[in-house]
Design a protein around this motif. Structure first.
Motif, short mmCIF file in Angstrom:
data_model
loop_
_atom_site.label_atom_id
_atom_site.label_comp_id
_atom_site.label_asym_id
_atom_site.label_seq_id
_atom_site.Cartn_x
_atom_site.Cartn_y
_atom_site.Cartn_z
N ARG A 55 0.81 -1.22 0.00
CA ARG A 55 0.00 0.00 0.00
C ARG A 55 0.85 1.28 0.00
O ARG A 55 0.44 2.30 -0.55
CB ARG A 55 -0.96 0.00 1.19
CG ARG A 55 -0.30 0.01 2.54
CD ARG A 55 -1.35 0.08 3.65
NE ARG A 55 -2.18 -1.11 3.69
CZ ARG A 55 -1.95 -2.15 4.49
NH1 ARG A 55 -0.90 -2.15 5.31
NH2 ARG A 55 -2.75 -3.20 4.49
N ASP A 56 2.02 1.21 0.64
CA ASP A 56 2.94 2.34 0.65
C ASP A 56 4.36 1.78 0.73
O ASP A 56 4.57 0.58 0.58
CB ASP A 56 2.64 3.29 1.82
CG ASP A 56 2.57 2.59 3.17
OD1 ASP A 56 3.40 1.67 3.41
OD2 ASP A 56 1.70 2.93 3.99
N GLU A 57 5.33 2.65 0.95
CA GLU A 57 6.73 2.20 0.95
C GLU A 57 7.15 1.56 2.27
O GLU A 57 8.27 1.04 2.37
CB GLU A 57 7.64 3.37 0.60
CG GLU A 57 7.44 3.88 -0.83
CD GLU A 57 8.40 4.99 -1.19
OE1 GLU A 57 9.22 5.37 -0.32
OE2 GLU A 57 8.35 5.47 -2.34
N TYR A 117 14.64 -3.93 -8.83
CA TYR A 117 13.44 -4.09 -8.01
C TYR A 117 12.54 -2.86 -8.16
O TYR A 117 13.01 -1.72 -8.08
CB TYR A 117 13.81 -4.31 -6.55
CG TYR A 117 14.31 -5.72 -6.30
CD1 TYR A 117 13.47 -6.70 -5.82
CD2 TYR A 117 15.63 -6.06 -6.60
CE1 TYR A 117 13.92 -8.00 -5.62
CE2 TYR A 117 16.09 -7.35 -6.41
CZ TYR A 117 15.22 -8.32 -5.92
OH TYR A 117 15.67 -9.61 -5.74
N MET A 118 11.25 -3.12 -8.36
CA MET A 118 10.27 -2.05 -8.47
C MET A 118 9.12 -2.35 -7.50
O MET A 118 8.46 -3.39 -7.61
CB MET A 118 9.74 -1.93 -9.91
CG MET A 118 10.83 -1.67 -10.94
SD MET A 118 10.20 -1.37 -12.61
CE MET A 118 9.55 0.30 -12.44
N LEU A 119 8.91 -1.47 -6.52
CA LEU A 119 7.84 -1.61 -5.56
C LEU A 119 6.69 -0.70 -5.98
O LEU A 119 6.85 0.52 -6.10
CB LEU A 119 8.31 -1.24 -4.15
CG LEU A 119 7.24 -1.32 -3.05
CD1 LEU A 119 6.79 -2.77 -2.85
CD2 LEU A 119 7.76 -0.74 -1.74
N ALA A 163 -0.12 4.78 -4.55
CA ALA A 163 0.09 6.09 -5.18
C ALA A 163 0.78 5.98 -6.53
O ALA A 163 0.28 6.50 -7.55
CB ALA A 163 0.88 7.00 -4.25
N ASN A 164 1.94 5.30 -6.59
CA ASN A 164 2.66 5.29 -7.86
C ASN A 164 2.01 4.36 -8.88
O ASN A 164 2.21 4.51 -10.09
CB ASN A 164 4.15 4.97 -7.68
CG ASN A 164 4.44 3.57 -7.19
OD1 ASN A 164 3.61 2.67 -7.28
ND2 ASN A 164 5.65 3.38 -6.67
N ALA A 165 1.19 3.40 -8.41
CA ALA A 165 0.47 2.54 -9.34
C ALA A 165 -0.58 3.35 -10.11
O ALA A 165 -0.73 3.21 -11.33
CB ALA A 165 -0.19 1.38 -8.60
N ARG A 166 -1.31 4.18 -9.39
CA ARG A 166 -2.31 5.00 -10.08
C ARG A 166 -1.64 5.97 -11.05
O ARG A 166 -2.14 6.19 -12.17
CB ARG A 166 -3.18 5.77 -9.09
CG ARG A 166 -4.39 6.43 -9.76
CD ARG A 166 -5.18 7.32 -8.83
NE ARG A 166 -6.37 7.82 -9.51
CZ ARG A 166 -6.40 8.83 -10.38
NH1 ARG A 166 -5.25 9.46 -10.70
NH2 ARG A 166 -7.53 9.21 -10.96
N GLU A 167 -0.53 6.56 -10.63
CA GLU A 167 0.21 7.46 -11.53
C GLU A 167 0.66 6.72 -12.78
O GLU A 167 0.61 7.27 -13.89
CB GLU A 167 1.41 8.04 -10.79
CG GLU A 167 1.05 9.00 -9.68
CD GLU A 167 2.25 9.41 -8.85
OE1 GLU A 167 3.38 8.91 -9.15
OE2 GLU A 167 2.10 10.22 -7.92
#
Length: 285
Positions: A61-63, A87-89, A93-97
């Motif tokens: 959900r977040d970092e 690695y990409m988490l 937030a960044n998924a919607r972006e």
């Protein structure tokens, strides 16, 4: 994108969009090809290479990843070390972006989902189309570096060890960049967008439907190597034992030849099945 006309404007399908059957090719119009492929080009879709990029995708959900997942995430860094692997988490937030920037035609559907887990499911498919690589749930633990056992020229999805509901799961997947299978799956996401059940809307049942529907091949990673069920051989959480499908395995012995969870022979990875999209009370997140 809420009508039959809208979906025809996005996809050109060889038959009625309501007649969804296997081996039907979903083609992307040149006007939309750039956004679907994550490219500014309008000359056509991605031409994918027959290789799986060495990128590991995971989600939270977040970092601030919960500490219960860190022991398994650490195994990934040990067995799939940087800088050979990137690695990409993906967070909420960044998924919607990412969707807004690279797949804006899907954003309305993405935002309309009534449960966040549906957005989480959808994100992993788009990420694998855009970047390629390996997707793994945070509760998936690698036992070895199994990169060489993944199919290089097509999507790989892990076999479900369960008798019920689905044949494959999305806890572990691999893909070349731009594999055309994902275009067919995107169409299935739209078809199922209003289904209430997570498994049917964005999860493993939808994935099975996409595999049946698509003319593009995908490989099933055998449960014996990649997805054995604990079956009470360890006590992870009370929730797993009492409220999930594990209780059905206790009533009916498994016969899918997935092997024993604690036997490490030919055991490449294990899914700890923490069901992290449920709360303790069973509410879907």
């Amino acid at each position: 994108m809420t009508s039959k006309q809208n979906i025809h404007e996005l996809y050109s399908v060889e038959r009625s969009w309501t007649d969804v059957k296997p081996s039907t090719l979903v083609r992307v119009p040149r006007a939309a090809a750039g956004s679907i492929a994550g490219s500014t080009s309008t000359s056509g879709p991605f031409v994918h290479k027959a290789e799986v990029p060495k990128i590991i995708h995971q989600q939270w959900r977040d970092e601030k990843i919960h500490r219960k997942f860190m022991k398994w995430r650490t195994k990934w860094f040990d067995l799939f070390p940087e800088p050979e692997y990137k690695y990409m988490l993906w967070t909420d937030a960044n998924a919607r972006e990412f969707i807004e920037k690279n797949y804006p035609w899907f954003l309305e559907t993405y935002d309309s989902y009534n449960h966040n887990i549906k957005r989480v499911d959808a994100t992993r498919y788009f990420v694998l189309h855009h970047y390629g690589g390996i997707y793994a749930d945070l509760d998936y633990e690698p036992m070895i570096n199994f990169y060489e056992y993944l199919p290089k020229n097509q999507v790989g999805v892990v076999e479900s060890p369960y008798y019920w509901n689905e044949k494959t799961q999305n806890a572990l997947m691999s893909s070349p960049q731009g594999d055309p299978f994902w275009l067919d799956l995107f169409f299935m996401l739209f078809i199922n967008r209003e289904k209430e059940e997570v498994l049917e809307a964005t999860g493993p049942i939808m994935l099975d439907q996409a595999r049946e529907y698509s003319m593009h091949p995908s490989y099933v990673l055998p449960c014996e190597n990649f997805q054995r069920v604990p079956l009470g051989e360890y006590d992870q959480t009370l929730w797993d034992i009492v409220y999930t499908r594990e209780v059905m395995f206790r009533l009916k012995p498994i016969s899918k030849n997935c092997g024993y969870y604690n036997n490490d022979q030919c055991h490449f990875g294990r899914h700890h099945n923490t069901v992290s999209y449920h709360t303790a009370s069973g509410r879907v997140l």
